[in-house]
Design an enzyme around this catalytic site. Structure first.
Site, mmCIF file in Angstrom:
data_model
loop_
_atom_site.group_PDB
_atom_site.id
_atom_site.type_symbol
_atom_site.label_atom_id
_atom_site.label_comp_id
_atom_site.label_asym_id
_atom_site.label_seq_id
_atom_site.Cartn_x
_atom_site.Cartn_y
_atom_site.Cartn_z
ATOM 1 N N LYS A 35 4.695 -1.832 -0.321
ATOM 2 C CA LYS A 35 3.812 -1.190 -0.876
ATOM 3 C C LYS A 35 2.611 -1.866 -0.777
ATOM 4 C CE LYS A 35 3.531 2.062 -4.732
ATOM 5 N NZ LYS A 35 3.032 3.291 -3.925
ATOM 6 N N ARG A 95 10.867 -4.160 -6.697
ATOM 7 C CA ARG A 95 10.220 -3.573 -5.204
ATOM 8 C C ARG A 95 8.823 -4.327 -4.979
ATOM 9 N NH1 ARG A 95 8.909 2.476 -4.624
ATOM 10 N NH2 ARG A 95 7.210 2.246 -6.167
ATOM 11 N N GLU A 125 8.142 10.517 5.452
ATOM 12 C CA GLU A 125 7.753 10.917 4.132
ATOM 13 C C GLU A 125 6.508 11.702 4.030
ATOM 14 O OE1 GLU A 125 7.485 7.481 1.868
ATOM 15 O OE2 GLU A 125 6.124 6.132 3.488
HETATM 16 N N1 PXG Z 1 5.894 6.874 -0.562
HETATM 17 C C1 PXG Z 1 4.748 6.253 -0.501
HETATM 18 C C2 PXG Z 1 4.126 5.747 0.721
HETATM 19 C C3 PXG Z 1 4.195 5.905 -1.873
HETATM 20 O O1 PXG Z 1 3.028 5.552 -1.870
HETATM 21 C C4 PXG Z 1 6.075 7.080 -2.779
HETATM 22 C C5 PXG Z 1 6.790 7.174 -1.440
HETATM 23 C C6 PXG Z 1 6.996 7.439 -4.003
HETATM 24 O O2 PXG Z 1 7.716 6.305 -4.539
HETATM 25 P P1 PXG Z 1 7.925 6.145 -5.933
HETATM 26 O O3 PXG Z 1 8.419 4.757 -6.285
HETATM 27 O O4 PXG Z 1 6.773 6.155 -6.853
HETATM 28 O O5 PXG Z 1 8.853 7.279 -6.363
HETATM 29 C C7 PXG Z 1 5.052 6.626 -3.082
HETATM 30 C C8 PXG Z 1 4.735 6.431 -4.390
HETATM 31 C C9 PXG Z 1 -1.288 7.215 -6.217
HETATM 32 C C10 PXG Z 1 0.175 7.065 -6.571
HETATM 33 O O6 PXG Z 1 -2.181 6.607 -6.927
HETATM 34 C C11 PXG Z 1 0.740 6.750 -5.487
HETATM 35 C C12 PXG Z 1 2.286 6.794 -5.588
HETATM 36 C C13 PXG Z 1 2.868 6.856 -6.643
HETATM 37 C C14 PXG Z 1 2.120 7.156 -7.941
HETATM 38 C C15 PXG Z 1 0.736 7.237 -7.665
HETATM 39 O O7 PXG Z 1 -1.731 7.970 -5.494
HETATM 40 N N2 PXG Z 1 3.129 6.083 -4.358
#
Ligand code: PXG
Length: 288
Positions: A149, A50, A182
């Protein structure tokens, strides 16, 4: 703490980037948030894929190969004596002028932080979250795709502030057509008549690694699952609802916009996938 910065491990105090870095000036860059459980990096290859796709989408040179990223991440965890934690990998456009022009940035900056994260207090995993839909929307596919991301999280940050102002810890974000996209840093799932449903990436969802894990778990446990266009109504009237993310893992949602979801308690399907997720993170992964 040791930080991996531009190819070497440095002390935290020396881990600084320039005020001319376009990651800071314009949010021009990409990142990954990855979990380490019991000395194993969870689904590292998926995160790195990703990461590569995010960089390619914004035409940002990825300074390391996948193998090199993997080595840098594992090395940073080891250097900090971590066995459980949260890993942040970042690539920025690098140091440039006070103008947008990314081609004037000679080389990307890149770093890895391996540390701790705590997102929601433990009791919410037991009793579930009460959340709200907020006004700030997830960007549509005509802008920077939501699947990237990127270092610009302002829509999500505004959504988080709006949730807090409404007394909630998390928010549901809609896309510009009003479909559920989401949460601010998590994907969303509902359970309806035994089937798991989640918005597709074309509705503004990030292709979450945890989301992918839940889909795998559902297939293994024989729970029907599919992507679906969901409205707020679908969430209000769902049997169960939960959020997934590398930080939050799997967290039940029991109320949205003042409407109680299902029985108002984390439901059986949520509990099943949460238990399997917790088992799985300890046995899967890349040894550091
Ligand atoms: N949507 C968004 C917008 C994200 O930023 C997810 C879904 C979930 O994706 P994953 O691959 O983690 O299952 C994310 C992930 C933080 C932090 O520092 C942010 C995320 C994950 C972990 C920590 O706030 N975002």
């Amino acid at each position: 703490m040791k930080i991996y910065l531009n190819g070497k491990l440095v002390d935290e105090a020396d881990a600084v980037v320039s005020v001319f870095d376009h990651g800071l000036l314009y949010g021009d860059g990409v990142f990954e948030g990855i979990r380490l459980y019991g000395g194993n990096v969870f689904r590292l290859d998926e995160h790195l894929e990703r990461f590569e796709h995010s960089a390619r989408a914004i035409m940002l040179d990825n300074p390391l190969t996948r193998t090199e990223w993997s080595a840098a991440i594992c090395e940073t965890c080891r250097a900090n004596g971590l066995t459980d934690g949260y890993i942040r990998a970042v690539i920025t456009r690098g140091v440039g002028d006070l103008g947008l022009a990314p081609w004037l940035c000679a080389k990307p900056s890149y770093f890895v932080i391996a540390s701790k994260i705590s997102l929601y207090p433990p009791e919410f995993y037991e009793k579930g979250l009460a959340i709200v839909t907020v006004p700030t929307r997830r960007v549509g596919p005509g802008a920077v795709p939501a699947t990237v991301k990127s270092l610009n999280y302002l829509n999500n940050i505004l959504a988080k502030i709006e949730a807090r102002q409404a007394g909630a810890l998390e928010a549901i974000m809609l896309n510009d057509q009003g479909y559920v996209a989401e949460a601010t840093a998590d994907n969303v799932f509902i359970v309806r008549k035994g089937e798991l449903l989640t918005p597709s990436t074309s509705q503004g969802a990030l292709k979450g690694v945890t989301r992918g894990t839940i889909i795998d778990i559902a297939r293994e446990l024989g729970i029907r699952e599919s992507e679906a266009d969901l409205t707020r109504y679908d969430l209000w009237c769902a049997d169960e609802c939960f959020l997934t993310g590398s930080g939050a893992e799997v967290i039940p949602v029991v109320k949205l916009d003042g409407r109680t979801i299902g029985t108002g308690e984390p439901g059986p399907v949520t509990r099943r996938v949460l238990a399997d997720f917790r088992r799985r993170v300890l046995v899967e992964g890349t040894r550091i």
